[in-house]
Motif scaffolding. Structure first.
Motif, PDB file in Angstrom:
ATOM      1  N   TYR A 212      23.491  31.235  55.456  1.00  0.00           N
ATOM      2  CA  TYR A 212      22.287  30.583  54.923  1.00  0.00           C
ATOM      3  C   TYR A 212      22.636  29.453  53.955  1.00  0.00           C
ATOM      4  CZ  TYR A 212      17.834  29.818  52.597  1.00  0.00           C
ATOM      5  OH  TYR A 212      16.701  29.229  52.085  1.00  0.00           O
ATOM      6  N   LEU A 213      23.580  29.699  53.067  1.00  0.00           N
ATOM      7  CA  LEU A 213      23.946  28.666  52.099  1.00  0.00           C
ATOM      8  C   LEU A 213      24.608  27.477  52.795  1.00  0.00           C
ATOM      9  CD1 LEU A 213      25.239  30.905  49.180  1.00  0.00           C
ATOM     10  CD2 LEU A 213      23.217  29.436  49.152  1.00  0.00           C
ATOM     11  N   LEU A 214      25.398  27.747  53.810  1.00  0.00           N
ATOM     12  CA  LEU A 214      26.021  26.654  54.556  1.00  0.00           C
ATOM     13  C   LEU A 214      24.969  25.844  55.308  1.00  0.00           C
ATOM     14  CD1 LEU A 214      28.672  25.299  55.482  1.00  0.00           C
ATOM     15  CD2 LEU A 214      28.725  26.920  57.397  1.00  0.00           C
ATOM     16  N   ARG A 215      24.030  26.546  55.938  1.00  0.00           N
ATOM     17  CA  ARG A 215      23.028  25.889  56.790  1.00  0.00           C
ATOM     18  C   ARG A 215      21.930  25.215  55.976  1.00  0.00           C
ATOM     19  NH1 ARG A 215      20.132  23.450  59.453  1.00  0.00           N
ATOM     20  NH2 ARG A 215      19.299  23.826  61.548  1.00  0.00           N
ATOM     21  N   SER A 216      21.521  25.808  54.890  1.00  0.00           N
ATOM     22  CA  SER A 216      20.347  25.316  54.162  1.00  0.00           C
ATOM     23  C   SER A 216      20.678  24.594  52.864  1.00  0.00           C
ATOM     24  CB  SER A 216      19.399  26.485  53.847  1.00  0.00           C
ATOM     25  OG  SER A 216      18.952  27.082  55.037  1.00  0.00           O
ATOM     26  N   TYR A 217      21.926  24.674  52.423  1.00  0.00           N
ATOM     27  CA  TYR A 217      22.295  24.004  51.176  1.00  0.00           C
ATOM     28  C   TYR A 217      23.352  22.932  51.415  1.00  0.00           C
ATOM     29  CZ  TYR A 217      23.819  23.286  46.352  1.00  0.00           C
ATOM     30  OH  TYR A 217      24.139  22.724  45.138  1.00  0.00           O
ATOM     31  N   CYS A 218      24.402  23.297  52.172  1.00  0.00           N
ATOM     32  CA  CYS A 218      25.462  22.313  52.442  1.00  0.00           C
ATOM     33  C   CYS A 218      24.998  21.253  53.439  1.00  0.00           C
ATOM     34  CB  CYS A 218      26.711  23.020  52.954  1.00  0.00           C
ATOM     35  SG  CYS A 218      27.461  24.104  51.716  1.00  0.00           S
ATOM     36  N   PHE A 219      24.173  21.648  54.412  1.00  0.00           N
ATOM     37  CA  PHE A 219      23.517  20.672  55.280  1.00  0.00           C
ATOM     38  C   PHE A 219      22.139  20.386  54.677  1.00  0.00           C
ATOM     39  CE2 PHE A 219      26.644  22.407  58.214  1.00  0.00           C
ATOM     40  CZ  PHE A 219      27.088  21.252  58.873  1.00  0.00           C
ATOM     41  N   THR A 220      21.918  19.144  54.314  1.00  0.00           N
ATOM     42  CA  THR A 220      20.728  18.814  53.532  1.00  0.00           C
ATOM     43  C   THR A 220      19.513  18.455  54.376  1.00  0.00           C
ATOM     44  OG1 THR A 220      21.454  16.507  53.373  1.00  0.00           O
ATOM     45  CG2 THR A 220      22.134  18.014  51.609  1.00  0.00           C
ATOM     46  N   ALA A 221      19.660  18.349  55.708  1.00  0.00           N
ATOM     47  CA  ALA A 221      18.522  17.975  56.551  1.00  0.00           C
ATOM     48  C   ALA A 221      18.677  18.567  57.943  1.00  0.00           C
ATOM     49  CB  ALA A 221      18.390  16.451  56.637  1.00  0.00           C
ATOM     50  N   SER A 222      17.552  18.681  58.638  1.00  0.00           N
ATOM     51  CA  SER A 222      17.535  19.160  60.015  1.00  0.00           C
ATOM     52  C   SER A 222      16.784  18.173  60.894  1.00  0.00           C
ATOM     53  CB  SER A 222      16.863  20.537  60.098  1.00  0.00           C
ATOM     54  OG  SER A 222      17.592  21.502  59.389  1.00  0.00           O
ATOM     55  N   LYS A 223      16.997  18.283  62.193  1.00  0.00           N
ATOM     56  CA  LYS A 223      16.259  17.471  63.151  1.00  0.00           C
ATOM     57  C   LYS A 223      14.846  18.040  63.302  1.00  0.00           C
ATOM     58  CE  LYS A 223      20.430  16.211  65.720  1.00  0.00           C
ATOM     59  NZ  LYS A 223      21.129  16.292  67.027  1.00  0.00           N
ATOM     60  N   PRO A 224      13.923  17.269  63.906  1.00  0.00           N
ATOM     61  CA  PRO A 224      12.548  17.762  64.082  1.00  0.00           C
ATOM     62  C   PRO A 224      12.450  19.078  64.837  1.00  0.00           C
ATOM     63  CG  PRO A 224      12.637  15.405  64.468  1.00  0.00           C
ATOM     64  CD  PRO A 224      14.057  15.859  64.294  1.00  0.00           C
ATOM     65  N   ASP A 225      13.402  19.337  65.737  1.00  0.00           N
ATOM     66  CA  ASP A 225      13.357  20.596  66.491  1.00  0.00           C
ATOM     67  C   ASP A 225      13.999  21.756  65.742  1.00  0.00           C
ATOM     68  OD1 ASP A 225      15.987  19.898  66.592  1.00  0.00           O
ATOM     69  OD2 ASP A 225      16.180  19.959  68.785  1.00  0.00           O
ATOM     70  N   GLY A 226      14.458  21.516  64.517  1.00  0.00           N
ATOM     71  CA  GLY A 226      15.043  22.576  63.707  1.00  0.00           C
ATOM     72  C   GLY A 226      16.547  22.664  63.773  1.00  0.00           C
ATOM     73  N   SER A 227      17.174  21.954  64.710  1.00  0.00           N
ATOM     74  CA  SER A 227      18.634  22.001  64.827  1.00  0.00           C
ATOM     75  C   SER A 227      19.277  21.220  63.690  1.00  0.00           C
ATOM     76  CB  SER A 227      19.079  21.442  66.182  1.00  0.00           C
ATOM     77  OG  SER A 227      18.654  20.099  66.328  1.00  0.00           O
ATOM     78  N   VAL A 228      20.536  21.508  63.440  1.00  0.00           N
ATOM     79  CA  VAL A 228      21.219  20.932  62.281  1.00  0.00           C
ATOM     80  C   VAL A 228      21.489  19.444  62.485  1.00  0.00           C
ATOM     81  CG1 VAL A 228      23.531  21.482  63.163  1.00  0.00           C
ATOM     82  CG2 VAL A 228      23.163  21.228  60.702  1.00  0.00           C
ATOM     83  N   ARG A 229      21.339  18.661  61.434  1.00  0.00           N
ATOM     84  CA  ARG A 229      21.694  17.248  61.441  1.00  0.00           C
ATOM     85  C   ARG A 229      23.098  17.140  60.844  1.00  0.00           C
ATOM     86  NH1 ARG A 229      18.375  12.913  61.983  1.00  0.00           N
ATOM     87  NH2 ARG A 229      16.504  14.149  61.526  1.00  0.00           N
ATOM     88  N   TRP A 230      24.089  16.982  61.709  1.00  0.00           N
ATOM     89  CA  TRP A 230      25.488  17.114  61.301  1.00  0.00           C
ATOM     90  C   TRP A 230      25.905  16.077  60.255  1.00  0.00           C
ATOM     91  CZ3 TRP A 230      27.919  21.433  62.512  1.00  0.00           C
ATOM     92  CH2 TRP A 230      27.450  22.171  63.596  1.00  0.00           C
ATOM     93  N   ASN A 231      25.302  14.903  60.300  1.00  0.00           N
ATOM     94  CA  ASN A 231      25.700  13.864  59.338  1.00  0.00           C
ATOM     95  C   ASN A 231      25.110  14.072  57.951  1.00  0.00           C
ATOM     96  OD1 ASN A 231      23.058  13.241  59.813  1.00  0.00           O
ATOM     97  ND2 ASN A 231      23.426  11.145  60.571  1.00  0.00           N
ATOM     98  N   SER A 232      24.348  15.166  57.785  1.00  0.00           N
ATOM     99  CA  SER A 232      23.771  15.452  56.465  1.00  0.00           C
ATOM    100  C   SER A 232      24.644  16.400  55.643  1.00  0.00           C
ATOM    101  CB  SER A 232      22.375  16.065  56.624  1.00  0.00           C
ATOM    102  OG  SER A 232      22.461  17.369  57.190  1.00  0.00           O
ATOM    103  N   PHE A 233      25.832  16.721  56.159  1.00  0.00           N
ATOM    104  CA  PHE A 233      26.696  17.688  55.465  1.00  0.00           C
ATOM    105  C   PHE A 233      27.177  17.126  54.127  1.00  0.00           C
ATOM    106  CE2 PHE A 233      30.887  19.608  54.618  1.00  0.00           C
ATOM    107  CZ  PHE A 233      30.514  20.945  54.576  1.00  0.00           C
TER     108      PHE A 233
END
Length: 524
Positions: A212-233
């Motif tokens: 959760y901390l990696l997905r919701s804190y270290c990655f600061t944004a998601s795509k509209p479909d909920g998938s991770v936006r890799w360049n937001s790390f």
């Protein structure tokens, strides 16, 4: 009482609930206490009278220190208060030492440290969705949640009768959860790191925190479909989290650096058996019961040689290792693999289909339940790791309330064998009845406009706990089987409750896997 000053702005009702349960705890002071009372007295003596280098080597008593260093320091601090009550309780060689002063100190130490739990409950109440709030105080989700946590039956009997410090530790866990709900991720990570170094059993839920901390804190944004936006790390956030874990671990383990092999050998005693002395109501309880039934059938049909059957029996209450009779024997590695497989879907869902803090909470509960279901040498008390956080979900959705009630009722009843003395029989029955009746009635009232919380099968199962209790406590002791088959009440309790816990685990998994992802494109 100091806790009451920390709950500002919540109204007098919260203070009244906290004060009321504190008075109840005081009334339970003279009741039965288990060997855990002597365990903690011995730890007070070890940390007070011996140098740090001997804490994890001392073995005068069979109750050696087997908790992480922060808990050892916790005992050390308590010991410096204990000396003003009775210096003799701090003598390592005074095995099984007991008197009224020792009793009062140890009981009040649990009550006083519950201040943290009270504060954590208050913080958790801020995280509850108030859309269902009623004008009536007793129908407000925050009020119901406060009662479910502060007056939790399991905590009352395990901490204030049986004797442990689960309230204090659960307070750290709930405070960590509340901080994550409040988007204060660094504080949440800090409290959980501290908790791990107080009691390592909480490593069961570490995967939920890590993902959760990696997905919701270290990655600061998601795509509209909920998938991770890799360049937001964010490497800075990752380093910050790593620094917290490192500093807390260094503070805890640093003084014991030269003793780490000995410390870890105490923390992870794999020479203990698959099940604890009292069976936890999990998969292995069902597994052991099937093995026992098959062995009895095999002996009756003369398919098994009585001389080749292991002398140690799971149903005798022993803790040592042994071989199963018919089914394959279970190793620590096998339980680890089963646990990891059981946890994997929940953490994958947390990553690929994020559902916000509530999705994290579901994952945490599933990690706790999966470890409880398939772990090695699981204590029956570990069910509280799932019951307490599940309380937060129970006041928001009817489906979660149903799961909570099934899990709580069966999980709490499975704790009954811990209190086997006659004077405590009416106490545990009365306290559980009061808590269960309140839980069911309050949640039914909260969700009265929705479908019933139980179907006929679930209702029938829960009502079956009443004849089970009558059979185990009031009928079996007067039968001729009590001498030849003394394990039967424990067997029946564990197996019956294991069915309910397994059912709740399965339903919670379905709710997480089928729940919709959070549609936010930006995380705060």
């Amino acid at each position: 009482m100091a806790a009451l000053g920390t709950v500002k702005g919540s109204g007098s009702w919260f203070s009244s609930l906290a004060l009321g349960v504190t008075l109840l705890k005081c009334l339970l002071i003279p009741t039965y206490h288990s060997t855990d009372f002597e365990v903690h007295r011995n730890w007070l003596a070890i940390t007070h009278s011996l140098p740090l280098s001997q804490w994890y080597y001392e073995a005068t008593s069979e109750w050696t220190l087997d908790y992480p260093p922060f808990f050892a320091w916790f005992e050390y601090v308590l010991s410096h208060v204990a000396k003003y009550f009775d210096q003799e309780m701090l003598n390592v060689h005074n095995l099984n030492y007991f008197n009224s002063r020792t009793l009062l100190f140890q009981r009040f130490s649990v009550i006083f440290t519950d201040v943290l739990f009270v504060y954590a409950v208050h913080e958790c109440c801020k995280c509850v969705d108030g859309r269902k709030a009623s004008k009536e105080l007793t129908e407000k989700p925050k009020f119901i949640l406060s009662v479910l946590l502060l007056w939790n039956f399991g905590l009352l009997i395990v901490d204030h009768i049986h004797f442990q410090y689960n309230g204090f530790l659960s307070g750290l866990m709930l405070l960590s959860i509340a901080r994550l709900f409040q988007k204060r991720h660094m504080e949440g990570a800090f409290f959980f790191a501290v908790l791990l170094h107080f009691k390592h059993i909480y490593v069961y839920v570490a995967p939920a925190y890590g993902i959760y901390l990696l997905r919701s804190y270290c990655f600061t944004a998601s795509k509209p479909d909920g998938s991770v936006r890799w360049n937001s790390f964010s490497f800075i956030r990752l380093i910050s989290l790593g620094l917290i874990v490192f500093l807390v671990s260094a503070l805890s383990l640093g003084p014991f650096l030269a003793l780490l092999p000995q410390v870890f050998s105490r923390l992870f005693p794999f020479k203990r058996g698959l099940c604890h002395a009292y069976w936890a109501p999990n998969f292995w309880a069902l597994y052991n019961a099937v093995d026992k039934v098959l062995s009895i059938i095999g002996l009756e049909l003369k398919l098994l040689d009585p001389n080749k059957i292991p002398k140690a029996s799971m149903t005798s209450g022993l803790v040592q290792q042994f071989d199963h009779t018919v089914l394959p024997s279970v190793t620590p590695l096998a339980t680890l693999i089963c646990t990891l497989i059981a946890i994997l879907p929940s953490v994958c869902c947390l990553w690929f289909k994020p559902q916000g803090p509530r999705g994290f909470l579901r994952c945490l509960i599933l990690c706790a339940l999966s470890s409880f279901m398939f772990g090695w040498h699981v204590h029956e008390k570990a069910i509280l790791l799932a019951i307490l956080p599940m309380s937060l979900l129970s006041v928001e959705k009817a489906g979660d309330a149903s799961i909570f009630l099934i899990l709580t009722t069966t999980g709490h009843y499975s704790l009954f064998p811990l209190l086997f003395t006659t004077p405590e029989l009416p106490i545990k029955i009365l306290l559980m009845l009061l808590f269960t009746i309140y839980s069911i009635s309050s949640l039914m009232m909260l969700f009265r406009k929705e479908k019933p919380l139980f179907n006929w099968m679930e209702t029938f199962y829960l009502l079956g706990l009443a004849p089970l209790e009558v059979c185990c406590e009031f009928v079996f002791p007067f039968t001729s089987w009590r001498l030849k088959y003394p394990f039967i009440p424990l067997l029946m309790t564990s197996v019956y409750c294991a069915v309910g816990v397994t059912y709740a685990w399965f339903r919670l998994y379905v709710s997480m896997l089928t729940g919709p992802p959070v549609g936010k494109t930006k995380k705060q």
